[in-house]
Motif scaffolding. Sequence first.
Motif, short mmCIF file in Angstrom:
data_model
loop_
_atom_site.label_atom_id
_atom_site.label_comp_id
_atom_site.label_asym_id
_atom_site.label_seq_id
_atom_site.Cartn_x
_atom_site.Cartn_y
_atom_site.Cartn_z
N ASP A 20 41.35 37.13 52.19
CA ASP A 20 39.84 37.40 51.32
C ASP A 20 39.44 38.30 51.85
O ASP A 20 37.97 37.70 52.41
CB ASP A 20 39.29 36.67 50.30
N ASP A 21 39.44 39.41 52.99
CA ASP A 21 39.32 40.44 53.36
C ASP A 21 38.65 41.11 52.22
O ASP A 21 37.54 41.73 53.47
CB ASP A 21 40.33 41.70 53.75
N GLU A 22 37.69 41.00 51.50
CA GLU A 22 36.67 40.85 50.99
C GLU A 22 35.41 39.92 51.65
O GLU A 22 34.00 40.63 51.13
CB GLU A 22 35.96 41.12 49.30
N GLN A 32 32.33 37.37 53.54
CA GLN A 32 31.53 38.11 54.56
C GLN A 32 31.52 37.16 55.96
O GLN A 32 30.40 36.25 54.62
CB GLN A 32 30.15 38.77 53.86
#
Length: 342
Positions: A310-312, A314
Motif C-alpha cells: 500500500d504505497d499510499e 502514510q
Amino acid sequence: MHRSLPAIAALALLSTTALAQQTSDTPSDLTVLPPISEEYQPALTPWGEPDFRGVWPIDHLNSRTPLERDPQYGERIFLSDAEFAEQAERVQTLGARRENEDSADQLGQGHWTELGSPNRRTSFIVSPANGRLPAKTAEGERRSDLMRSSWRQGQDFDIWTDFDSWDRCITRGLPASMLPMMYNNGIRIFQAPGLVAIQLEMIHETRIIPTDGSAGVATAIDNLMGVSRGAWEDENTLVVTTDNFAPGPSATNIVTTGSPPANDTPVSTEARLVERFHMTGPDTIIYEMTWEDPVIFTAPWSVRLDWQRDDEYQFFEYACHEGNVQIRNYITASRAARAAGE
C-alpha cells in the motif's frame, strides 16, 4: 499515529490467491496452510537484487485474529464458514465505533484503533501445531516474574525501572515490532546495494540489514532490537537472521491481539529470530518468522502473516506520550495512592 482509519474492506477486494484463501474462500483442509508459491520473479533493482522496495503496512491484519489460538480450535489454522461469518460481523460492528462516537459527540477507542479486514486465520502462530506459545522454562518463568511494565495489572510504580522499554518510548522490541497491533502498523522497505532497511512506524525505528555477506559482530555488541544479517534465497525470498539481543525489558507479545495479557516475556542473550520475506506477487509478501530463545521457551515458535503493498499509506508521528511526562505521572499517582492507603 496513522489517523486514516482503514475501511472494512469488502472481501471481494482481496484478490490474490494467498489472501483469498485466508478470507472469503473456504480452504479444503482447515488444518493446513497453503504452500508458498515460488513462481513469482520480482523485478530487480538497478544493482541486480530482487526489488522489495515499497510500503507494506500490516494494519489490515489488526482484525481480531489473535497471536495465540483459542484452544477450542485445536490444530485448525482456519475458521469454518460459520465462524468466519461471525468474525466478519464482529469486525464490522467494531468498525462502526468511530461513526457511532461521532454521532454521540464522543471520543473513544473508535478514534484510536485502526481496524483491518476480517480473515479466516485462527491465530498468527502456526507452530507449534496448537497455535500457542510454548511453555516457558523454569528460568523463563523466574525472569518473567521479575519483569515490570505498565501493562501488568496490580503493579506499583516507584522508579523508572518499573517500566518496560516501550513504556519509556525506546523500543517495542523484536519480534513484537513485526506483529500487528491497534495502530502505527506501517512498514516500509528501502534498499541499497548490499543493504536492506526496514522502517517501522511504531517508535520510528529502522532496522539496518546488510545483505552483502559481511560477517556478524562480536557477541559482546548487543542491541534491544538485536543485530541482523540478510541473504537472498532463490529469486524471491529475503532471509534475515537476528541475534545479539540485549537482555532486558523487551517483550514478544505486548498489546498484540490475542497475546498473553501482560508484558511477561523476557528476552535472553541466546534469542534468535529468523525471518523469511517471500514475494509472491507484485503487491504481496508472505512473511514468516521463527523465534527461538532456549533460555526462556521450551521450544521455538513461528508466525506467518500475509502482507499487502500500500504505497499510499502514510507514516505519521509516533508521539508516544506527549511531553514525556507519563512515567513521572505514574510514579507520582502510585506513591499518592499508597500514601492514602488505597
